[in-house]
Design a protein around this motif. Structure first.
Motif, PDB file in Angstrom:
ATOM      1  N   GLY A   1      13.450  14.943  44.301  1.00 35.43           N
ATOM      2  CA  GLY A   1      13.407  14.190  45.557  1.00 35.43           C
ATOM      3  C   GLY A   1      12.605  12.911  45.556  1.00 35.43           C
ATOM      4  O   GLY A   1      12.633  12.171  46.544  1.00 35.43           O
TER       5      GLY A   1
ATOM      6  N   MET B   1      29.613  10.723  43.575  1.00 37.29           N
ATOM      7  CA  MET B   1      30.187  10.880  44.914  1.00 37.29           C
ATOM      8  C   MET B   1      31.424   9.981  45.069  1.00 37.29           C
ATOM      9  O   MET B   1      31.893   9.755  46.183  1.00 37.29           O
TER      10      MET B   1
ATOM     11  N   TYR C   1      23.999   9.035  42.450  1.00 41.10           N
ATOM     12  CA  TYR C   1      24.792   9.377  43.636  1.00 41.10           C
ATOM     13  C   TYR C   1      25.804   8.286  44.011  1.00 41.10           C
ATOM     14  O   TYR C   1      26.156   8.140  45.169  1.00 41.10           O
TER      15      TYR C   1
ATOM     16  N   ARG D   1      19.570  14.097  54.139  1.00 43.50           N
ATOM     17  CA  ARG D   1      18.955  14.421  52.852  1.00 43.50           C
ATOM     18  C   ARG D   1      17.765  15.345  52.998  1.00 43.50           C
ATOM     19  O   ARG D   1      17.049  15.590  52.036  1.00 43.50           O
TER      20      ARG D   1
ATOM     21  N   LYS E   1      23.767  16.574  39.817  1.00 46.73           N
ATOM     22  CA  LYS E   1      24.575  15.992  40.893  1.00 46.73           C
ATOM     23  C   LYS E   1      24.362  14.496  41.027  1.00 46.73           C
ATOM     24  O   LYS E   1      25.178  13.801  41.602  1.00 46.73           O
TER      25      LYS E   1
ATOM     26  N   ARG F   1      27.198   5.430  49.707  1.00 41.00           N
ATOM     27  CA  ARG F   1      25.854   5.576  50.303  1.00 41.00           C
ATOM     28  C   ARG F   1      25.607   4.660  51.505  1.00 41.00           C
ATOM     29  O   ARG F   1      25.011   5.100  52.482  1.00 41.00           O
TER      30      ARG F   1
ATOM     31  N   HIS G   1      13.201  22.890  47.330  1.00 41.98           N
ATOM     32  CA  HIS G   1      13.612  21.477  47.247  1.00 41.98           C
ATOM     33  C   HIS G   1      13.769  21.003  48.682  1.00 41.98           C
ATOM     34  O   HIS G   1      14.643  21.485  49.398  1.00 41.98           O
TER      35      HIS G   1
ATOM     36  N   SER H   1      15.520  14.473  49.500  1.00 43.30           N
ATOM     37  CA  SER H   1      15.730  13.481  48.457  1.00 43.30           C
ATOM     38  C   SER H   1      15.440  12.082  48.983  1.00 43.30           C
ATOM     39  O   SER H   1      15.681  11.794  50.155  1.00 43.30           O
TER      40      SER H   1
ATOM     41  N   GLU I   1      12.504  18.692  38.954  1.00 44.25           N
ATOM     42  CA  GLU I   1      13.965  18.635  38.941  1.00 44.25           C
ATOM     43  C   GLU I   1      14.474  17.279  39.426  1.00 44.25           C
ATOM     44  O   GLU I   1      15.154  17.194  40.443  1.00 44.25           O
TER      45      GLU I   1
ATOM     46  N   GLY J   1      16.598  13.889  39.935  1.00 44.10           N
ATOM     47  CA  GLY J   1      17.933  13.317  39.732  1.00 44.10           C
ATOM     48  C   GLY J   1      17.786  11.805  39.793  1.00 44.10           C
ATOM     49  O   GLY J   1      17.689  11.111  38.787  1.00 44.10           O
ATOM     50  N   ARG J   2      17.656  11.326  41.030  1.00 46.06           N
ATOM     51  CA  ARG J   2      17.609   9.887  41.289  1.00 46.06           C
ATOM     52  C   ARG J   2      16.517   9.158  40.498  1.00 46.06           C
ATOM     53  O   ARG J   2      16.771   8.099  39.924  1.00 46.06           O
TER      54      ARG J   2
ATOM     55  N   TYR K   1      24.705   6.971  54.613  1.00 45.61           N
ATOM     56  CA  TYR K   1      23.281   7.055  54.985  1.00 45.61           C
ATOM     57  C   TYR K   1      22.722   5.724  55.482  1.00 45.61           C
ATOM     58  O   TYR K   1      21.506   5.594  55.629  1.00 45.61           O
TER      59      TYR K   1
HETATM   60  N1  LLP Z   1      17.053  19.857  43.129  1.00 48.90           N
HETATM   61  C1  LLP Z   1      17.938  20.257  44.055  1.00 48.90           C
HETATM   62  C2  LLP Z   1      18.069  21.693  44.336  1.00 48.90           C
HETATM   63  C3  LLP Z   1      18.718  19.306  44.741  1.00 48.90           C
HETATM   64  O1  LLP Z   1      19.593  19.717  45.658  1.00 48.90           O
HETATM   65  C4  LLP Z   1      18.572  17.941  44.446  1.00 48.90           C
HETATM   66  C5  LLP Z   1      19.349  16.921  45.171  1.00 48.90           C
HETATM   67  C6  LLP Z   1      17.642  17.579  43.465  1.00 48.90           C
HETATM   68  C7  LLP Z   1      16.906  18.554  42.811  1.00 48.90           C
HETATM   69  C8  LLP Z   1      17.435  16.155  43.019  1.00 48.90           C
HETATM   70  O2  LLP Z   1      16.992  15.313  44.015  1.00 48.90           O
HETATM   71  P1  LLP Z   1      16.639  13.784  43.623  1.00 48.90           P
HETATM   72  O3  LLP Z   1      15.514  13.827  42.628  1.00 48.90           O
HETATM   73  O4  LLP Z   1      17.872  13.173  43.042  1.00 48.90           O
HETATM   74  O5  LLP Z   1      16.278  13.164  44.896  1.00 48.90           O
HETATM   75  N2  LLP Z   1      23.580  12.039  48.011  1.00 48.90           N
HETATM   76  C9  LLP Z   1      22.213  11.756  48.441  1.00 48.90           C
HETATM   77  C10 LLP Z   1      21.207  12.610  47.702  1.00 48.90           C
HETATM   78  C11 LLP Z   1      21.482  14.087  47.808  1.00 48.90           C
HETATM   79  C12 LLP Z   1      20.531  14.928  46.974  1.00 48.90           C
HETATM   80  C13 LLP Z   1      21.004  16.327  46.859  1.00 48.90           C
HETATM   81  N3  LLP Z   1      20.128  17.192  46.138  1.00 48.90           N
HETATM   82  C14 LLP Z   1      21.958  10.266  48.256  1.00 48.90           C
HETATM   83  O6  LLP Z   1      22.826   9.558  47.738  1.00 48.90           O
HETATM   84  O7  LLP Z   1      20.908   9.772  48.643  1.00 48.90           O
END
Ligand code: LLP
Length: 419
Positions: A228, A375, A371, A150, A50, A311, A187, A190, A271, A273-274, A315
């Protein structure tokens, strides 16, 4: 970027333009690998699609041995088109469609991560071609230091199974001959920088693993505290060290696992993402209208905005920026950087000390890789920007700019009978 001046890239590809630097992405992957050495068992990095997904990004990540977390048929299709093996895909989501569940089971994904008991009912009703591996997403009732939108691990969140629900799910899975409980996941949110809530989450996950195994309901072979980990966007954000954060996480996990479960370690699955893709990304815009208001406020409008980066509006996210030709010129007072869209919430930076800017200047906003484009919208008929990869000196188009023809592709002409 590498040998290429950002202003040249802006002129060559047009703006708004997103650039991804492969070296920076590789560096983040290495940071994860390095930090994960503190976990004595096997480990796996699965990318949270995502954050931004495209076929060429999947291809890059597949070659680097990264798995994928997907939440929709769309993400799954892109991951598969990019060559991700179903056995490297995990399926998440709090309201997975029946089609997603049956397609995921049909292609043989590595695991479906059960988010609630309703979903488990739907899985139990599937006609399965082979045994299906399930993980449980526990709601660990932990709240990280991040924007409320978040946070996903508090007791009233829409995500995850509360403790008793998780126990109930484990019992039902054990009673179903074609289902296997192989992993536990959580999770909590984030863009956080304090690891304590994640440590408490690991405590809960390991406690659940101990209960599952004591009850003989499954063999927990995968343990995942999700993603996260935060990155700094703005000079005032806390500085984060990815290797150190991953290492602390992995060594804490090792310590709780050893204490409660003994020496045989499951695969630790992170896991991100960012923290993989945010820093490799830079957004370039061209300055257009500049307004000087009587109150001393300067409004600098650029050619992208909330359609490629929602964003700040959603946020209150803060960014920094630089004029690529004069990054070190002295600031000429505060400026607001806005987009061209019909919303007063359409700003990229609410206030920044910016040098004197002129129409035609190219403005770079770093840390734009996560993101933003995932988005992005076509609000006001905006066309989504192209994405160019900088691969150790070479430039490779990852995604072309959208065209008006792309916008027209789904619309059907009204038949005469509708008059
Ligand atoms: N695993 C799951 C189940 C998740 O829902 C997410 C993010 C991640 C891993 C990865 O999280 P990260 O490492 O990217 O923080 N749109 C928001 C962030 C939403 C995150 C949704 N889930 C933003 O732009 O800050």
């Amino acid at each position: 970027m590498g040998p290429h001046a950002l202003s040249d890239l802006a002129h060559r590809f047009g703006t708004p333009l997103y650039l991804y630097d492969l070296g920076t992405l590789d560096h983040a992957i290495q940071a994860y690998r390095h930090g994960l050495r503190a976990w004595p068992g096997p480990s796996l990095i699965t990318y949270a699609s995502k954050a931004w997904l495209s076929v060429p990004l999947v291809q890059l990540l597949v070659r680097r041995g990264i798995g994928f977390d997907v939440v929709s048929l769309g993400e799954m299709a892109i991951a598969q088109r990019g060559g991700a093996s179903p056995s490297a895909i995990h399926v998440h989501g709090n309201n997975k469609s029946r089609e997603l569940l049956s397609r995921a089971a049909g292609v043989g994904v590595h695991a479906i991560v059960v988010d609630n008991l309703h979903e488990l009912e739907q899985i139990l009703a599937l006609k399965l071609p082979r045994p299906l591996a399930l993980w449980l997403r526990l709601n660990p009732e932990q709240v990280p230091d991040t924007h409320a939108y978040r946070q996903t691990g508090h007791a009233t969140s829409k995500f995850g199974l509360l403790w008793e629900e998780a126990q109930e799910a484990a019992r039902r899975i054990a009673a179903a001959p074609h289902l296997r409980l192989t992993g536990l996941h959580a999770h909590i949110g984030s863009q956080f920088t304090q690891l304590n809530p994640l440590f408490r989450t690991l405590d809960r996950l390991v406690q659940l693993a101990a209960w599952v195994q004591k009850e003989g309901l499954g063999h927990i072979r995968y343990l995942s505290p999700g993603g996260g980990l935060g990155v700094p966007y703005h000079p005032q954000d806390p500085v984060t060290h990815l290797v150190a954060m991953v290492r602390q996480l992995a060594s804490y996990a090792a310590q709780v696992w050893r204490t409660k479960m003994g020496a045989s370690h499951p695969t630790l699955v992170l896991e991100p993402g960012r923290s993989l893709v945010a820093r490799p990304g830079i957004a370039l815009y061209t300055v257009g209208t500049i307004r000087h208001l009587p109150q001393g406020l300067r409004i600098v409008a650029v050619d992208g905005g909330m359609s490629d980066n929602i964003r700040p509006a959603l946020y209150g996210a803060r960014y920094t920026a630089a004029l690529v030709d004069r990054p070190l010129a002295p600031p000429a007072g505060p400026a607001q950087v806005v987009g061209p869209l019909c919303e007063s919430g359409d700003f990229l930076i609410e206030s920044i000390p910016l040098p004197e800017a002129r129409p035609g200047d190219v403005l770079a906003i770093p840390v734009s890789g996560a993101y933003h484009l995932s988005m992005a919208s076509n609000y006001n008929g905006m066309l989504r920007p192209p994405v160019v990869l900088h691969a150790y000196g070479r430039l490779i188009m990852m995604q072309r700019r959208e065209t008006p023809a792309d916008l027209l592709r789904r619309d059907e002409p009204l038949p005469p009978v509708a008059d």
